[in-house]
Design an enzyme around this catalytic site. Structure first.
Site, PDB file in Angstrom:
ATOM      1  N   HIS A  64       0.831  -1.215   0.000  1.00 25.01           N
ATOM      2  CA  HIS A  64       0.000   0.000   0.000  1.00 25.01           C
ATOM      3  C   HIS A  64       0.866   1.266   0.000  1.00 25.01           C
ATOM      4  O   HIS A  64       0.361   2.350  -0.300  1.00 25.01           O
ATOM      5  CB  HIS A  64      -0.942   0.003   1.203  1.00 25.01           C
ATOM      6  CG  HIS A  64      -0.263  -0.238   2.513  1.00 25.01           C
ATOM      7  ND1 HIS A  64      -0.103  -1.495   3.042  1.00 25.01           N
ATOM      8  CD2 HIS A  64       0.311   0.619   3.399  1.00 25.01           C
ATOM      9  CE1 HIS A  64       0.524  -1.409   4.209  1.00 25.01           C
ATOM     10  NE2 HIS A  64       0.796  -0.139   4.443  1.00 25.01           N
ATOM     11  N   GLY A 109       0.615  -6.786  -2.185  1.00 25.22           N
ATOM     12  CA  GLY A 109      -0.553  -6.130  -1.605  1.00 25.22           C
ATOM     13  C   GLY A 109      -1.053  -6.918  -0.413  1.00 25.22           C
ATOM     14  O   GLY A 109      -1.004  -6.429   0.717  1.00 25.22           O
ATOM     15  N   ASN A 179       6.257   0.450  13.028  1.00 26.61           N
ATOM     16  CA  ASN A 179       5.684   1.685  13.565  1.00 26.61           C
ATOM     17  C   ASN A 179       4.619   1.426  14.631  1.00 26.61           C
ATOM     18  O   ASN A 179       3.983   2.354  15.122  1.00 26.61           O
ATOM     19  CB  ASN A 179       5.110   2.562  12.435  1.00 26.61           C
ATOM     20  CG  ASN A 179       4.089   1.822  11.590  1.00 26.61           C
ATOM     21  OD1 ASN A 179       3.271   1.051  12.100  1.00 26.61           O
ATOM     22  ND2 ASN A 179       4.128   2.044  10.274  1.00 26.61           N
ATOM     23  N   ILE A 181       1.706   0.357  14.598  1.00 23.49           N
ATOM     24  CA  ILE A 181       0.327   0.732  14.278  1.00 23.49           C
ATOM     25  C   ILE A 181      -0.192  -0.158  13.152  1.00 23.49           C
ATOM     26  O   ILE A 181       0.515  -0.419  12.180  1.00 23.49           O
ATOM     27  CB  ILE A 181       0.242   2.212  13.825  1.00 23.49           C
ATOM     28  CG1 ILE A 181       0.583   3.153  14.979  1.00 23.49           C
ATOM     29  CG2 ILE A 181      -1.142   2.538  13.276  1.00 23.49           C
ATOM     30  CD1 ILE A 181      -0.448   3.222  16.074  1.00 23.49           C
ATOM     31  N   SER A 359       4.752 -38.907  -2.185  1.00 22.11           N
ATOM     32  CA  SER A 359       3.338 -39.096  -2.534  1.00 22.11           C
ATOM     33  C   SER A 359       2.971 -38.392  -3.826  1.00 22.11           C
ATOM     34  O   SER A 359       2.199 -38.907  -4.633  1.00 22.11           O
ATOM     35  CB  SER A 359       2.444 -38.592  -1.394  1.00 22.11           C
ATOM     36  OG  SER A 359       2.584 -39.395  -0.244  1.00 22.11           O
ATOM     37  N   GLU A 386       2.770 -24.822   2.142  1.00 28.38           N
ATOM     38  CA  GLU A 386       2.143 -24.731   0.820  1.00 28.38           C
ATOM     39  C   GLU A 386       2.111 -23.305   0.288  1.00 28.38           C
ATOM     40  O   GLU A 386       2.395 -23.054  -0.894  1.00 28.38           O
ATOM     41  CB  GLU A 386       0.708 -25.285   0.875  1.00 28.38           C
ATOM     42  CG  GLU A 386       0.617 -26.779   1.070  1.00 28.38           C
ATOM     43  CD  GLU A 386       0.597 -27.185   2.519  1.00 28.38           C
ATOM     44  OE1 GLU A 386       0.422 -28.387   2.802  1.00 28.38           O
ATOM     45  OE2 GLU A 386       0.760 -26.292   3.389  1.00 28.38           O
ATOM     46  N   PHE A 412      -5.254 -29.670  -0.279  1.00 30.96           N
ATOM     47  CA  PHE A 412      -4.495 -28.620   0.378  1.00 30.96           C
ATOM     48  C   PHE A 412      -4.249 -27.419  -0.537  1.00 30.96           C
ATOM     49  O   PHE A 412      -3.542 -26.486  -0.145  1.00 30.96           O
ATOM     50  CB  PHE A 412      -3.158 -29.161   0.883  1.00 30.96           C
ATOM     51  CG  PHE A 412      -3.293 -30.282   1.883  1.00 30.96           C
ATOM     52  CD1 PHE A 412      -4.325 -30.285   2.803  1.00 30.96           C
ATOM     53  CD2 PHE A 412      -2.404 -31.345   1.890  1.00 30.96           C
ATOM     54  CE1 PHE A 412      -4.474 -31.316   3.721  1.00 30.96           C
ATOM     55  CE2 PHE A 412      -2.534 -32.382   2.797  1.00 30.96           C
ATOM     56  CZ  PHE A 412      -3.572 -32.374   3.723  1.00 30.96           C
ATOM     57  N   ASP A 444      -8.408 -41.689   4.853  1.00 33.71           N
ATOM     58  CA  ASP A 444      -7.982 -40.449   5.496  1.00 33.71           C
ATOM     59  C   ASP A 444      -9.150 -39.541   5.867  1.00 33.71           C
ATOM     60  O   ASP A 444      -8.977 -38.599   6.637  1.00 33.71           O
ATOM     61  CB  ASP A 444      -7.000 -39.689   4.588  1.00 33.71           C
ATOM     62  CG  ASP A 444      -5.575 -40.158   4.789  1.00 33.71           C
ATOM     63  OD1 ASP A 444      -5.254 -40.609   5.899  1.00 33.71           O
ATOM     64  OD2 ASP A 444      -4.782 -40.082   3.846  1.00 33.71           O
ATOM     65  N   ARG A 495      -4.282 -40.527  -7.106  1.00 36.61           N
ATOM     66  CA  ARG A 495      -3.445 -41.331  -6.222  1.00 36.61           C
ATOM     67  C   ARG A 495      -3.557 -42.803  -6.584  1.00 36.61           C
ATOM     68  O   ARG A 495      -2.567 -43.532  -6.622  1.00 36.61           O
ATOM     69  CB  ARG A 495      -3.878 -41.126  -4.777  1.00 36.61           C
ATOM     70  CG  ARG A 495      -3.264 -42.127  -3.791  1.00 36.61           C
ATOM     71  CD  ARG A 495      -3.935 -41.991  -2.419  1.00 36.61           C
ATOM     72  NE  ARG A 495      -3.408 -42.946  -1.458  1.00 36.61           N
ATOM     73  CZ  ARG A 495      -3.882 -44.174  -1.287  1.00 36.61           C
ATOM     74  NH1 ARG A 495      -4.897 -44.606  -2.035  1.00 36.61           N
ATOM     75  NH2 ARG A 495      -3.364 -44.973  -0.376  1.00 36.61           N
TER      76      ARG A 495
END
Length: 636
Positions: A64, A109, A179, A181, A359, A386, A412, A444, A495
């Site tokens: 910013h 940003g 700062n 803040i 995996s 990730e 994920f 799982d 998988r």
């Protein structure tokens, strides 16, 4: 003179923000001293040569406050005064937050992300330094990253700092504008970490805290940082909205403009006498470069190839016949691994996995893992990071001359969405490899079974999402992915092993269109079934039962965005009056095509911890149920 330069910068920042009637004056007023010292005394860049090999980079994670960088680009006559007056306006060169360009090193940003991107820049430079530096330092640049309190609160900031320390990326200098803040006010109630101990524990050097408005201390600290053997944090204590009599030290100066009275009060504290022009740093002397070309010709030619994004020719036929017999009825993650082994010959092919290498199967057998002592390798063990993984890749590929990939389970991918957005906004190429693509991961449970993820990935503008079915589709997918220049892509892989050897011949001219007919018949069609990836196994099981009685057309629609780019007649030929879309996700993407009789059979709920066969029954993904549905549609 320096005092006048600094005040001149502050005044132009204020005037630009006032003209825009929108912006963030607090941070630029607070960091002007340290930004000026960095730019004038330490920052190496030759703006006359945009492709300068050894230029430093400035990345503002707390984006910013980017107006201060625009002001210095104005001082160099790169931006005209009209661009500062058009701050935050439509199609200007001065958007509200940094956007990747020839003069801005990253789009930032969302707080904290610039730290990961900058570290990615630093890692790439260390890799290039290790490979191409001989007796001459072709690559010796620094990455200067600005961050604030908010960047260090964000989890991705911590992820990135930790990863940087583990590899000792010692060309990184993080300038921390503390700062105290944030938008909600004084941060001591929700952010009170011991910054120095925290960074030291993660293998960083720390300078400070020091007064961010003391000229002597600023210059001395930056000089010291350049000599560090570790990544380094310079901890500056600053005053937000510095020298604003009405708003300094308050959250109100963060993102609101000054009224007329407040502006006059600021002018009383400033003087302006000097318009400052920066000298140009030439960081590679011509005679040294000629010596390098003459004595290290092979390295020079390889460097030029990579920098100009000239990709080595890919022999698709050779890859197919080399792997054809190894991958019959195997998972697409394994099939893809064989292709990755061939692509690993590219020196610019680099990536890694978020602690799931065994995996995801994304590590080629020709590349080794990068460590703090081995930057000549090309695979990252990112650890369970990730979000940072994708930001590091952004930094590596930001100059558009590398081929980067990163991998984790599809479920994920949520952790990475903000970074995926940034890739697409910046028109950068990265390959997101997501395995374990459906509820067939089994025991799982629902936390590891992707349901909504395909739909979400396909909703990203510019992102090519590939969900291939067999070796041929995977080869074509990889070929298209490598050839893309301004688009990222996502490769969705299974998988589980499944039967994907039903199709012996495919029309390459059609497969490259993203969607095509798998069984070539030219007669009246009773039903068209559309699917992709491992779900096509279930479609074929149904087809073999029904083909004795009905004419069934099977469509593999493995990349919607690619298919959507085809002409209208081709797309119309794909569909028939009665169409069934079958997929183990909750996507209803096909609704956009306004097919007269479209039926969608997908997932509408989360899963259970159970075996694959139990989950098939739970989701009604059984052969018997699919046949019943097909018969129902045909008879309507």
């Amino acid at each position: 003179m320096l005092y006048n330069i600094i005040n001149n910068v502050r005044l132009i920042c204020i005037k630009s923000i006032q003209k825009s009637n929108s912006g963030h004056p607090g941070m630029p007023l607070g960091i002007t001293e340290m930004f000026t010292f960095l730019w004038y005394f330490f920052y190496k860049n030759n703006f006359k040569n945009i492709k300068n090999l050894n230029k430093d980079k400035i990345i503002i994670s707390n984006g910013h406050g980017v107006i201060i960088q625009y002001v210095f680009l104005y001082f160099l006559n790169i931006f005209k005064i009209k661009e500062l007056k058009k701050l935050r306006k439509f199609n200007s060169l001065t958007p509200a937050h940094p956007e990747l360009s020839n003069f801005i090193d990253a789009s930032t940003g969302p707080l904290g992300q610039g730290i990961g991107i900058g570290i990615g820049n630093g890692i790439k430079n260390k890799i290039f330094k290790n490979k191409f530096n001989k007796k001459i330092n072709i690559f010796s640049n620094k990455i200067w990253i600005f961050c604030g309190d908010g960047c260090l609160m964000e989890g991705v900031g911590n992820e990135s700092i930790s990863f940087c320390g583990s590899l000792n990326v010692n060309n990184i200098i993080l300038l921390y504008d503390s700062n105290n803040i944030s938008i909600d006010g004084i941060i001591k109630n929700y952010f009170f970490e011991n910054i120095k101990q925290k960074f030291n524990s993660m293998n960083w050097d720390v300078i400070g805290p020091i007064d961010g408005h003391n000229y002597k201390l600023i210059k001395k600290s930056i000089q010291k940082s350049i000599k560090s053997f570790f990544p380094i944090l310079i901890y500056f204590k600053t005053i937000i909205g510095f020298l604003s009599p009405d708003k300094s030290y308050t959250e109100s100066v963060h993102g609101s403009i000054f009224n007329k009275k407040q502006t006059i009060n600021i002018y009383k504290n400033y003087t302006i006498k000097y318009l400052y022009k920066k000298k140009i740093f030439f960081d590679i002397k011509k005679k040294y470069f000629i010596y390098y070309i003459k004595n290290y010709k092979f390295s020079f030619l390889e460097l030029i190839r990579i920098l100009n994004n000239i990709i080595i020719k890919i022999n698709l036929i050779k890859i197919y016949f080399k792997n054809e017999k190894k991958i019959i009825n195997k998972s697409t993650r394994l099939i893809s691994n064989f292709i990755i082994n061939d692509l690993s010959n590219f020196n610019e092919f680099i990536g890694g996995s978020a602690d799931l290498t065994s995996s995801n199967l994304t590590k080629g057998n020709k590349i080794n893992s990068i460590s703090k002592k081995k930057f000549n390798n090309r695979f990252f063990n990112y650890g369970v990071r990730e979000f940072t993984m994708s930001l590091i890749n952004y930094g590596i590929v930001s100059e558009k001359n590398m081929i980067t990939f990163c991998s984790t389970f599809l479920v994920f991918s949520n952790y990475m969405y903000s970074a995926i957005r940034n890739f697409n906004i910046s028109k950068l190429k990265n390959i997101f490899i997501f395995t374990h693509d459906s509820f067939f991961v089994g025991e799982d449970g629902p936390t590891h079974q992707p349901i909504e993820h395909l739909k979400q990935l396909r909703s990203f503008p510019r992102l090519f999402v590939f969900r291939p079915y067999n070796l041929i589709e995977l080869i074509i997918s990889w070929y298209i992915i490598i050839k893309l220049e301004k688009n990222s892509s996502s490769l969705i892989l299974s998988r589980q092993n499944f039967k994907n050897n039903y199709v012996k011949f495919i029309n390459i001219n059609n497969i490259i269109k993203g969607g095509y007919i798998l069984n070539y018949k030219n007669f009246k069609i009773d039903l068209t079934i559309i699917s992709s990836g491992s779900d096509l196994e279930h479609v074929f099981n149904c087809f073999f039962f029904l083909k004795k009685y009905f004419n069934i057309k099977i469509i593999s629609l493995y990349c919607f965005l690619l298919f959507n780019k085809q002409n209208k007649s081709y797309k119309n030929n794909i569909f028939s009056k009665k169409t069934l879309f079958f997929e183990s996700s909750n996507d209803i993407f096909l609704n956009k095509y306004n097919i007269n009789y479209l039926y969608i059979f997908n997932i509408k709920k989360y899963g259970k911890s159970a075996t694959e066969n139990d989950l098939k029954k739970y989701f009604n993904f059984t052969k018997k149920n699919l046949i019943k549905l097909c018969l129902y549609i045909i008879k309507i």
